[in-house]
Design a protein around this motif. Structure first.
Motif, mmCIF file in Angstrom:
data_model
loop_
_atom_site.group_PDB
_atom_site.id
_atom_site.type_symbol
_atom_site.label_atom_id
_atom_site.label_comp_id
_atom_site.label_asym_id
_atom_site.label_seq_id
_atom_site.Cartn_x
_atom_site.Cartn_y
_atom_site.Cartn_z
ATOM 1 N N THR A 45 -11.371 41.053 -18.225
ATOM 2 C CA THR A 45 -13.101 39.902 -17.119
ATOM 3 C C THR A 45 -14.316 41.389 -17.252
ATOM 4 O O THR A 45 -15.474 40.467 -17.944
ATOM 5 N N ALA A 46 -14.043 42.475 -17.954
ATOM 6 C CA ALA A 46 -15.379 43.285 -18.220
ATOM 7 C C ALA A 46 -15.556 42.717 -19.630
ATOM 8 O O ALA A 46 -16.437 42.272 -19.418
ATOM 9 N N ASP A 65 -20.143 43.581 -10.522
ATOM 10 C CA ASP A 65 -20.466 42.606 -9.163
ATOM 11 C C ASP A 65 -19.049 41.331 -9.996
ATOM 12 O O ASP A 65 -18.354 40.788 -9.276
ATOM 13 N N HIS A 66 -19.119 41.121 -11.310
ATOM 14 C CA HIS A 66 -17.939 40.222 -12.288
ATOM 15 C C HIS A 66 -15.979 41.002 -12.438
ATOM 16 O O HIS A 66 -15.453 40.479 -11.667
ATOM 17 N N VAL A 67 -16.077 42.690 -11.789
ATOM 18 C CA VAL A 67 -15.096 43.622 -11.499
ATOM 19 C C VAL A 67 -15.001 42.641 -10.353
ATOM 20 O O VAL A 67 -13.517 42.946 -9.751
ATOM 21 N N TRP A 92 -22.715 45.152 -18.360
ATOM 22 C CA TRP A 92 -21.543 46.075 -18.371
ATOM 23 C C TRP A 92 -21.921 45.380 -16.600
ATOM 24 O O TRP A 92 -22.458 45.981 -15.499
ATOM 25 N N ARG A 93 -21.216 44.060 -16.350
ATOM 26 C CA ARG A 93 -21.257 43.858 -14.807
ATOM 27 C C ARG A 93 -20.253 44.158 -14.083
ATOM 28 O O ARG A 93 -18.682 43.786 -13.547
ATOM 29 N N LYS A 125 -15.751 40.772 -8.015
ATOM 30 C CA LYS A 125 -15.639 39.331 -7.852
ATOM 31 C C LYS A 125 -13.793 38.620 -7.996
ATOM 32 O O LYS A 125 -12.743 38.551 -8.060
ATOM 33 N N SER A 126 -14.197 39.836 -9.111
ATOM 34 C CA SER A 126 -12.564 39.583 -10.039
ATOM 35 C C SER A 126 -11.701 39.756 -9.229
ATOM 36 O O SER A 126 -10.493 39.301 -9.562
ATOM 37 N N THR A 140 -22.680 38.616 -22.263
ATOM 38 C CA THR A 140 -23.732 39.339 -21.507
ATOM 39 C C THR A 140 -24.512 40.497 -21.938
ATOM 40 O O THR A 140 -25.844 41.084 -21.869
ATOM 41 N N SER A 142 -16.561 39.348 -19.695
ATOM 42 C CA SER A 142 -18.154 39.223 -19.008
ATOM 43 C C SER A 142 -19.490 40.266 -20.509
ATOM 44 O O SER A 142 -20.328 39.823 -20.389
ATOM 45 N N HIS A 143 -18.952 41.739 -20.392
ATOM 46 C CA HIS A 143 -19.805 42.230 -21.808
ATOM 47 C C HIS A 143 -20.269 41.332 -23.130
ATOM 48 O O HIS A 143 -21.371 41.257 -23.411
#
Length: 114
Positions: free
Chosen positions: A23-24, A37-39, A34-35, A41-42, A31, A27-28
């Motif tokens: 996921t990380a 918030d995505h980690v 390094w988000r 939520k995932s 975008t 996402s990187h």
């Protein structure tokens, strides 16, 4: 549905770490950021989907480890995630695509760290 502690399910911790790393990295790739918030939520999604519970501090530590692995350890292992790789990392239900060689290599890295 009853929930299980993560350590009651063999391999669940490595599976979750790999999912968070994928996921990380995805996402990187999409975008260029390094988000965290995505980690987060995932992690919640994976735990709910797999009917697993995990102490909040362990979730934070695993999330931090996932970001570290995605940032540095994948590169050191010769794994790069390009935009064109992102879709192949996941199934249609947003689970890990274990048929992907990138996911298989990520899983090796994750298991070695745990």
């Amino acid at each position: 549905m009853s929930k299980y502690d993560i350590d009651e399910r063999p391999g669940a911790r490595a599976e979750l770490l790999c999912f968070l790393v994928a996921t990380a990295a995805a996402s990187h790739s999409l975008t260029q950021e390094w988000r965290v918030d995505h980690v987060v939520k995932s992690c919640r999604i994976w735990l709910t989907r797999n009917a697993v519970v995990m102490h909040w501090l362990e979730r934070v530590q695993l999330g931090q480890l996932a970001l570290k692995v995605a940032r540095r350890d994948l590169r050191d292992a010769g794994i790069t995630v390009r935009q064109s790789d992102v879709q192949a990392l996941f199934t249609g239900e947003m689970g890990l695509n274990h048929a992907s060689t990138v996911v298989q290599r990520m899983m090796v890295v994750c298991k070695e760290l745990l």
